[in-house]
Design an enzyme around this catalytic site. Sequence first.
Site, PDB file in Angstrom:
ATOM      1  N   ASP A 185       0.816  -1.207   0.000  1.00 60.21           N
ATOM      2  CA  ASP A 185       0.000   0.000   0.000  1.00 60.21           C
ATOM      3  C   ASP A 185       0.853   1.261   0.000  1.00 60.21           C
ATOM      4  O   ASP A 185       2.076   1.203   0.132  1.00 60.21           O
ATOM      5  CB  ASP A 185      -0.954   0.005   1.206  1.00 60.21           C
ATOM      6  CG  ASP A 185      -0.294  -0.530   2.477  1.00 60.21           C
ATOM      7  OD1 ASP A 185       0.924  -0.315   2.646  1.00 60.21           O
ATOM      8  OD2 ASP A 185      -0.985  -1.154   3.294  1.00 60.21           O
TER       9      ASP A 185
ATOM     10  N   ASP B  85      -7.842  -3.764  14.431  1.00 61.00           N
ATOM     11  CA  ASP B  85      -9.211  -4.115  14.030  1.00 61.00           C
ATOM     12  C   ASP B  85      -9.244  -5.248  13.020  1.00 61.00           C
ATOM     13  O   ASP B  85     -10.275  -5.515  12.402  1.00 61.00           O
ATOM     14  CB  ASP B  85      -9.944  -2.886  13.476  1.00 61.00           C
ATOM     15  CG  ASP B  85      -9.260  -2.297  12.242  1.00 61.00           C
ATOM     16  OD1 ASP B  85      -8.225  -2.855  11.796  1.00 61.00           O
ATOM     17  OD2 ASP B  85      -9.747  -1.279  11.721  1.00 61.00           O
TER      18      ASP B  85
ATOM     19  N   HIS C   5      -7.515  -5.565  10.158  1.00 64.13           N
ATOM     20  CA  HIS C   5      -7.342  -5.300   8.728  1.00 64.13           C
ATOM     21  C   HIS C   5      -5.961  -5.730   8.253  1.00 64.13           C
ATOM     22  O   HIS C   5      -4.971  -5.633   8.990  1.00 64.13           O
ATOM     23  CB  HIS C   5      -7.596  -3.814   8.400  1.00 64.13           C
ATOM     24  CG  HIS C   5      -6.509  -2.872   8.847  1.00 64.13           C
ATOM     25  ND1 HIS C   5      -6.619  -2.106   9.988  1.00 64.13           N
ATOM     26  CD2 HIS C   5      -5.318  -2.559   8.303  1.00 64.13           C
ATOM     27  CE1 HIS C   5      -5.543  -1.362  10.121  1.00 64.13           C
ATOM     28  NE2 HIS C   5      -4.728  -1.622   9.107  1.00 64.13           N
TER      29      HIS C   5
ATOM     30  N   GLU D 244      -9.832  -2.276   5.354  1.00 66.83           N
ATOM     31  CA  GLU D 244     -10.496  -1.998   6.622  1.00 66.83           C
ATOM     32  C   GLU D 244     -11.731  -2.882   6.810  1.00 66.83           C
ATOM     33  O   GLU D 244     -12.194  -3.521   5.855  1.00 66.83           O
ATOM     34  CB  GLU D 244     -10.918  -0.527   6.646  1.00 66.83           C
ATOM     35  CG  GLU D 244      -9.802   0.461   6.324  1.00 66.83           C
ATOM     36  CD  GLU D 244      -8.913   0.766   7.519  1.00 66.83           C
ATOM     37  OE1 GLU D 244      -8.773  -0.107   8.396  1.00 66.83           O
ATOM     38  OE2 GLU D 244      -8.373   1.877   7.581  1.00 66.83           O
TER      39      GLU D 244
END
Length: 269
Positions: free
Chosen positions: A72, A141, A143, A148
């Site tokens: 990314d 979380d 991801h 996400e």
Amino acid sequence: MRLIIQPDYDRVSRWAANYVAARINEAKPTAEKPFVLGCPTGSSPLGMYRCLISLYKAGKVSFKNVVTFNMDEYRDIPRDHEQSYHTFMWSNFFNHIDILPQNVNILDGNAPDPEAECAAFETKIKSYGGIDLFLGGVGPDGHIAFNEPGSSLTSHTRVKTLTRDTIIANSRFFDNNVDLVPKTAMTVGVGTIMEARSVLLIVNGHNKARALKHGVEGGISQMWTISALQMHPKALIVADDAACEELKVGTYRYFKDIEAANLDPEAVK
């Protein structure tokens, strides 16, 4: 899925680095048939990168015939910004090994047509026959990359809006100021990762324990994109004890038992 449990982050990093080096050496890559490696950023892989640099300097692995694709990149910050992932990779890894600059592929966060940039990235991955080993970390979380909660489990490289949790988590790299953190990023998709021939995730620290629990013991869900790895035929997670704190005792013992007889990559020469 394999879960390799190590006592601390140092051992996690060494295990991961030795595994990567062993995979590259086993492939015996050439210029015509390079080893294709997916690379993450963030704090989780830093120890692994340091260990890989040490292995390279010791003559135990070469990256001359390795092609990399980064997971990314932030949108709309300069490539030479101290927190761009381009800067991160060259500062923490690429500048210290023998990789050829033309073999490094990082998304252009300032591309005038981000959709075209993402499509070209996917096309280039396919031009090499796909990724041999995709490395990654995981967010609190759950991801993976910037996929996400709520991301499609069949998604591919695209532009994503970052959640507030991710922005807050990443603000530690931006003087703890959430206003300085980019709000969008370009990221490979869960589908991109799942199409790799093998995947290795590094999960460390108590703050990742809930994510690991959902990834290993929970059902497959787009709300915990780490859980998609349950469907991958060659997915491997290396985690420290702190990250395993929310696993059931039986789960912890099961993975410790089945890995006891497996060869530690540190023994691979």
